[in-house]
Design a protein around this motif. Sequence first.
Motif, PDB file in Angstrom:
ATOM      1  N   ARG A   1     214.277  20.677   7.171  1.00  0.00           N
ATOM      2  CA  ARG A   1     213.131  21.333   7.806  1.00  0.00           C
ATOM      3  C   ARG A   1     212.614  22.465   6.925  1.00  0.00           C
ATOM      4  N   ASP A   2     213.516  23.268   6.370  1.00  0.00           N
ATOM      5  CA  ASP A   2     213.115  24.409   5.556  1.00  0.00           C
ATOM      6  C   ASP A   2     212.478  23.975   4.242  1.00  0.00           C
ATOM      7  N   VAL A   3     213.007  22.919   3.622  1.00  0.00           N
ATOM      8  CA  VAL A   3     212.429  22.423   2.371  1.00  0.00           C
ATOM      9  C   VAL A   3     211.017  21.890   2.616  1.00  0.00           C
ATOM     10  N   ILE A   4     210.854  21.110   3.678  1.00  0.00           N
ATOM     11  CA  ILE A   4     209.522  20.574   4.014  1.00  0.00           C
ATOM     12  C   ILE A   4     208.539  21.711   4.269  1.00  0.00           C
ATOM     13  N   ALA A   5     208.994  22.734   4.982  1.00  0.00           N
ATOM     14  CA  ALA A   5     208.131  23.884   5.269  1.00  0.00           C
ATOM     15  C   ALA A   5     207.719  24.597   3.988  1.00  0.00           C
ATOM     16  N   GLU A   6     208.648  24.735   3.047  1.00  0.00           N
ATOM     17  CA  GLU A   6     208.336  25.404   1.778  1.00  0.00           C
ATOM     18  C   GLU A   6     207.358  24.581   0.946  1.00  0.00           C
ATOM     19  N   LEU A   7     207.518  23.267   0.947  1.00  0.00           N
ATOM     20  CA  LEU A   7     206.590  22.389   0.228  1.00  0.00           C
ATOM     21  C   LEU A   7     205.192  22.479   0.832  1.00  0.00           C
ATOM     22  N   ASN A   8     205.120  22.491   2.154  1.00  0.00           N
ATOM     23  CA  ASN A   8     203.823  22.569   2.830  1.00  0.00           C
ATOM     24  C   ASN A   8     203.162  23.934   2.634  1.00  0.00           C
ATOM     25  N   TRP A   9     203.970  24.982   2.484  1.00  0.00           N
ATOM     26  CA  TRP A   9     203.449  26.330   2.334  1.00  0.00           C
ATOM     27  C   TRP A   9     202.947  26.620   0.926  1.00  0.00           C
ATOM     28  N   ASP A  10     203.495  25.908  -0.081  1.00  0.00           N
ATOM     29  CA  ASP A  10     203.166  26.179  -1.481  1.00  0.00           C
ATOM     30  C   ASP A  10     201.731  25.746  -1.787  1.00  0.00           C
ATOM     31  N   PRO A  11     200.836  26.680  -2.180  1.00  0.00           N
ATOM     32  CA  PRO A  11     199.438  26.325  -2.443  1.00  0.00           C
ATOM     33  C   PRO A  11     199.244  25.488  -3.711  1.00  0.00           C
ATOM     34  N   SER A  12     200.281  25.417  -4.565  1.00  0.00           N
ATOM     35  CA  SER A  12     200.166  24.606  -5.781  1.00  0.00           C
ATOM     36  C   SER A  12     200.413  23.131  -5.504  1.00  0.00           C
ATOM     37  N   LEU A  13     200.692  22.795  -4.233  1.00  0.00           N
ATOM     38  CA  LEU A  13     200.899  21.401  -3.828  1.00  0.00           C
ATOM     39  C   LEU A  13     199.852  21.051  -2.770  1.00  0.00           C
ATOM     40  N   PRO A  14     198.590  20.877  -3.198  1.00  0.00           N
ATOM     41  CA  PRO A  14     197.494  20.687  -2.232  1.00  0.00           C
ATOM     42  C   PRO A  14     197.611  19.423  -1.407  1.00  0.00           C
ATOM     43  N   SER A  15     198.096  18.349  -2.015  1.00  0.00           N
ATOM     44  CA  SER A  15     198.255  17.103  -1.261  1.00  0.00           C
ATOM     45  C   SER A  15     199.728  16.720  -1.300  1.00  0.00           C
ATOM     46  N   ASN A  16     200.423  17.043  -0.226  1.00  0.00           N
ATOM     47  CA  ASN A  16     201.872  16.861  -0.199  1.00  0.00           C
ATOM     48  C   ASN A  16     202.238  15.431   0.199  1.00  0.00           C
ATOM     49  N   ASN A  17     202.522  14.607  -0.821  1.00  0.00           N
ATOM     50  CA  ASN A  17     202.984  13.232  -0.586  1.00  0.00           C
ATOM     51  C   ASN A  17     204.453  13.109  -0.962  1.00  0.00           C
ATOM     52  N   ILE A  18     205.214  14.122  -0.636  1.00  0.00           N
ATOM     53  CA  ILE A  18     206.603  14.196  -1.078  1.00  0.00           C
ATOM     54  C   ILE A  18     207.543  14.025   0.106  1.00  0.00           C
ATOM     55  N   GLY A  19     208.457  13.076  -0.035  1.00  0.00           N
ATOM     56  CA  GLY A  19     209.469  12.857   0.995  1.00  0.00           C
ATOM     57  C   GLY A  19     210.706  13.681   0.692  1.00  0.00           C
ATOM     58  N   VAL A  20     211.416  14.081   1.741  1.00  0.00           N
ATOM     59  CA  VAL A  20     212.601  14.928   1.598  1.00  0.00           C
ATOM     60  C   VAL A  20     213.765  14.316   2.367  1.00  0.00           C
ATOM     61  N   GLU A  21     214.888  14.167   1.677  1.00  0.00           N
ATOM     62  CA  GLU A  21     216.130  13.755   2.321  1.00  0.00           C
ATOM     63  C   GLU A  21     217.220  14.731   1.904  1.00  0.00           C
ATOM     64  N   VAL A  22     218.145  15.023   2.810  1.00  0.00           N
ATOM     65  CA  VAL A  22     219.193  16.001   2.538  1.00  0.00           C
ATOM     66  C   VAL A  22     220.539  15.446   2.962  1.00  0.00           C
ATOM     67  N   SER A  23     221.528  15.638   2.101  1.00  0.00           N
ATOM     68  CA  SER A  23     222.889  15.236   2.423  1.00  0.00           C
ATOM     69  C   SER A  23     223.862  16.190   1.742  1.00  0.00           C
ATOM     70  N   ASP A  24     224.651  16.902   2.534  1.00  0.00           N
ATOM     71  CA  ASP A  24     225.667  17.829   2.012  1.00  0.00           C
ATOM     72  C   ASP A  24     225.095  18.828   1.009  1.00  0.00           C
ATOM     73  N   GLY A  25     223.935  19.374   1.304  1.00  0.00           N
ATOM     74  CA  GLY A  25     223.344  20.384   0.442  1.00  0.00           C
ATOM     75  C   GLY A  25     222.563  19.846  -0.731  1.00  0.00           C
ATOM     76  N   VAL A  26     222.570  18.521  -0.917  1.00  0.00           N
ATOM     77  CA  VAL A  26     221.828  17.890  -2.011  1.00  0.00           C
ATOM     78  C   VAL A  26     220.485  17.397  -1.470  1.00  0.00           C
ATOM     79  N   VAL A  27     219.408  17.900  -2.064  1.00  0.00           N
ATOM     80  CA  VAL A  27     218.061  17.547  -1.633  1.00  0.00           C
ATOM     81  C   VAL A  27     217.482  16.498  -2.570  1.00  0.00           C
TER      82      VAL A  27
END
Length: 217
Positions: A9-35
């Motif tokens: 949730r936090d990684v997705i929020a940071e990606l969405n908040w970053d203005p240098s990523l205007p079109s966020n087509n990035i998927g996020v998966e997390v397992s044991d601290g590895v993103v």
Amino acid sequence: MKTSTELKRDVIAELNWDPSLPSNNIGVEVSDGVVTLSGHVSSFVEKWNAERAARRVVGVDAIAVEISVDLPGSSKREDADIARTATNVLAWASYLPPDSIKVMVEGGWITLTGNVEWEYQRNAAAEAIRRLMGVTGVSNDVSLAPSIASQVVQSDIETALKRLAKTESQKIIVHVDGNTVTLSGTTHSWVERDLATQAAWNAPGVKHVQDKIRISM
């Protein structure tokens, strides 16, 4: 300690908040601290910024980047054109000795080779060409070759750590062997860890930094 769901949730929020990523087509998966970041972007600098955004999130131990760079037609350039532009950019850089870095381009992917005196020169060279149109990736193979083989003084590095990392410097162990600095111990975030490695690289004569610092929540 964050759960995988919280960290995602936090990684997705940071990606969405970053203005240098205007079109966020990035998927996020997390397992044991590895993103794991996946998907596609329209420039290499967006891929780079996505990785940096994920690194800023507290709790991220490691990042796997599986993002592809799909250049739009207007951004595609011939390798020779990219090479000429990158060479000119580096030639005009006041922080680099003349002809210290060579450029090779294949399929839009730039490889830098050569020798410079300082780590900041090496990083700045990659940063300068990372944003060029048509670039699909960058390999920074530039070596450090200090003109003066200054002996690294451990106390100087530790003093710098106290200035930059404040209280966290007490948890970082510095070991110097010739021109190699090994950092170990713990910090609470990637930011503090990066500050520690920056302090080591900024010491005169350092050619290698081994980062063995652990992120401790």
